[in-house]
Scaffold this active site. Structure first.
Site, PDB file in Angstrom:
ATOM      1  N   HIS A  51      77.889   6.943  19.605  1.00  0.00           N
ATOM      2  CA  HIS A  51      77.925   8.060  20.413  1.00  0.00           C
ATOM      3  C   HIS A  51      77.928   7.952  22.021  1.00  0.00           C
ATOM      4  O   HIS A  51      78.276   9.000  22.487  1.00  0.00           O
ATOM      5  CB  HIS A  51      76.479   9.160  20.085  1.00  0.00           C
ATOM      6  CG  HIS A  51      76.413   9.561  18.653  1.00  0.00           C
ATOM      7  ND1 HIS A  51      77.477  10.437  18.232  1.00  0.00           N
ATOM      8  CD2 HIS A  51      75.699   9.094  17.817  1.00  0.00           C
ATOM      9  CE1 HIS A  51      77.132  10.725  16.892  1.00  0.00           C
ATOM     10  NE2 HIS A  51      75.994   9.923  16.606  1.00  0.00           N
ATOM     11  N   GLU A 155      71.108   9.079   6.595  1.00  0.00           N
ATOM     12  CA  GLU A 155      70.761  10.170   7.432  1.00  0.00           C
ATOM     13  C   GLU A 155      71.767  11.427   6.871  1.00  0.00           C
ATOM     14  O   GLU A 155      72.221  12.277   7.720  1.00  0.00           O
ATOM     15  CB  GLU A 155      71.497   9.900   8.775  1.00  0.00           C
ATOM     16  CG  GLU A 155      72.840   9.152   8.505  1.00  0.00           C
ATOM     17  CD  GLU A 155      73.181   8.800  10.238  1.00  0.00           C
ATOM     18  OE1 GLU A 155      72.722   8.967  11.161  1.00  0.00           O
ATOM     19  OE2 GLU A 155      74.240   7.659  10.195  1.00  0.00           O
ATOM     20  N   ASP A 181      70.759  13.316  12.251  1.00  0.00           N
ATOM     21  CA  ASP A 181      71.806  13.809  11.188  1.00  0.00           C
ATOM     22  C   ASP A 181      71.314  14.188   9.858  1.00  0.00           C
ATOM     23  O   ASP A 181      72.098  15.261   9.220  1.00  0.00           O
ATOM     24  CB  ASP A 181      72.745  12.560  11.102  1.00  0.00           C
ATOM     25  CG  ASP A 181      73.859  12.607  12.121  1.00  0.00           C
ATOM     26  OD1 ASP A 181      74.558  13.694  12.332  1.00  0.00           O
ATOM     27  OD2 ASP A 181      73.936  11.354  12.580  1.00  0.00           O
TER      28      ASP A 181
END
Length: 258
Positions: A51, A155, A181
């Site tokens: 990310h 996740e 997530d």
């Protein structure tokens, strides 16, 4: 390959075997200086290639920035793909964090990505890793499979449903629970404390702990961290670099009249 057994470079395995918790953070800011500061206090840092706005050249510099400290540099990749794990290992990372592991096939793919044949499918080419660790190429290769941490992230609700089959996969070194997530996967994005999310996290935690594989997770407060340590957590992420900065600034302002 070498005339005498060598001590692996990665100290995290020893800590986890001795049931000692380790503390780290996720680095999302492309900054050598930030990593140098954090590495003075943390056991491990995960350079975020999933990310964060970090390219491989900067990731290499951030990995090297942990030199001279006990901090172990690892890298989070954008997807569970061997070609994404290859370069971070070859520039000196001693662990790969694989996201979104949802079944046993995903877990097996991750494990094989970080180990050389016959134990896996990692391709040879660690041209820069030995320089980071101050060893010869032969010595790096001699302990490479033992040094590399295969970290999987649980996740997604599907992963929780299949936690037993995932954790039965040989070669997983650390399983971490990702609340962000996981919440998003059940349309509870931004709500990690929602009762349904908490229940899923508990199921994941129980499945990981039953397997005997070290467990990791996010500790947002000291109270949460202490409770996780009491339950047996081996790796606690204290935050992202940006969130640690935010908390530090907030602490600096605490008590000041404005």
């Amino acid at each position: 390959m070498t005339s005498a057994p060598l001590t692996p470079l990665n100290r995290l395995r020893y800590a986890w075997r001795e049931k000692r918790p380790t503390f780290g953070a996720i680095a999302t800011i492309p900054s050598i200086q930030t990593v140098q500061i954090m590495a003075q206090s943390l056991d491990w840092i995960i350079v975020d290639l999933e990310h964060g706005p970090i390219d491989l050249t900067t990731a290499h510099a951030m990995i090297v920035a942990t030199s001279g400290t006990p901090c172990v540099p690892m890298v989070r990749i954008a997807a569970n793909e061997p070609h994404l794990a290859k370069a971070p290992m070859d520039i000196g990372a001693l662990g790969i964090n694989f996201p979104m592991i949802c079944n046993a096939a995903d877990a097996a793919k991750a494990v094989r990505s970080v180990r050389y044949p016959p134990n896996g499918e990692r391709l040879w080419g660690p041209f820069h890793a030995p320089f980071r660790w101050g060893v010869s190429m032969n010595d790096y290769m001699a302990t490479a499979d033992d040094d590399m941490i295969c970290m999987i992230t649980i996740e997604h609700v599907e992963a929780v449903e299949r936690i037993d089959e995932i954790m039965a996969t040989p070669g997983i070194d650390l399983a971490v629970i990702g609340p962000g997530d996981l919440a998003t996967s059940i349309n509870k994005r931004g709500l990690p404390d929602d009762p349904e999310v908490v229940a899923l996290m508990l199921r994941a935690e129980q499945g990981i702990m039953k397997s005997g594989v070290p467990i990791g997770g996010v500790a947002r407060t000291a109270e949460q961290a202490n409770a996780m340590i009491e339950r047996g957590y081996a790796a606690l992420a204290l935050g992202f670099d940006w969130s640690l900065f935010q908390r530090g600034i907030a602490a600096a302002f605490a008590g000041i009249r404005r």
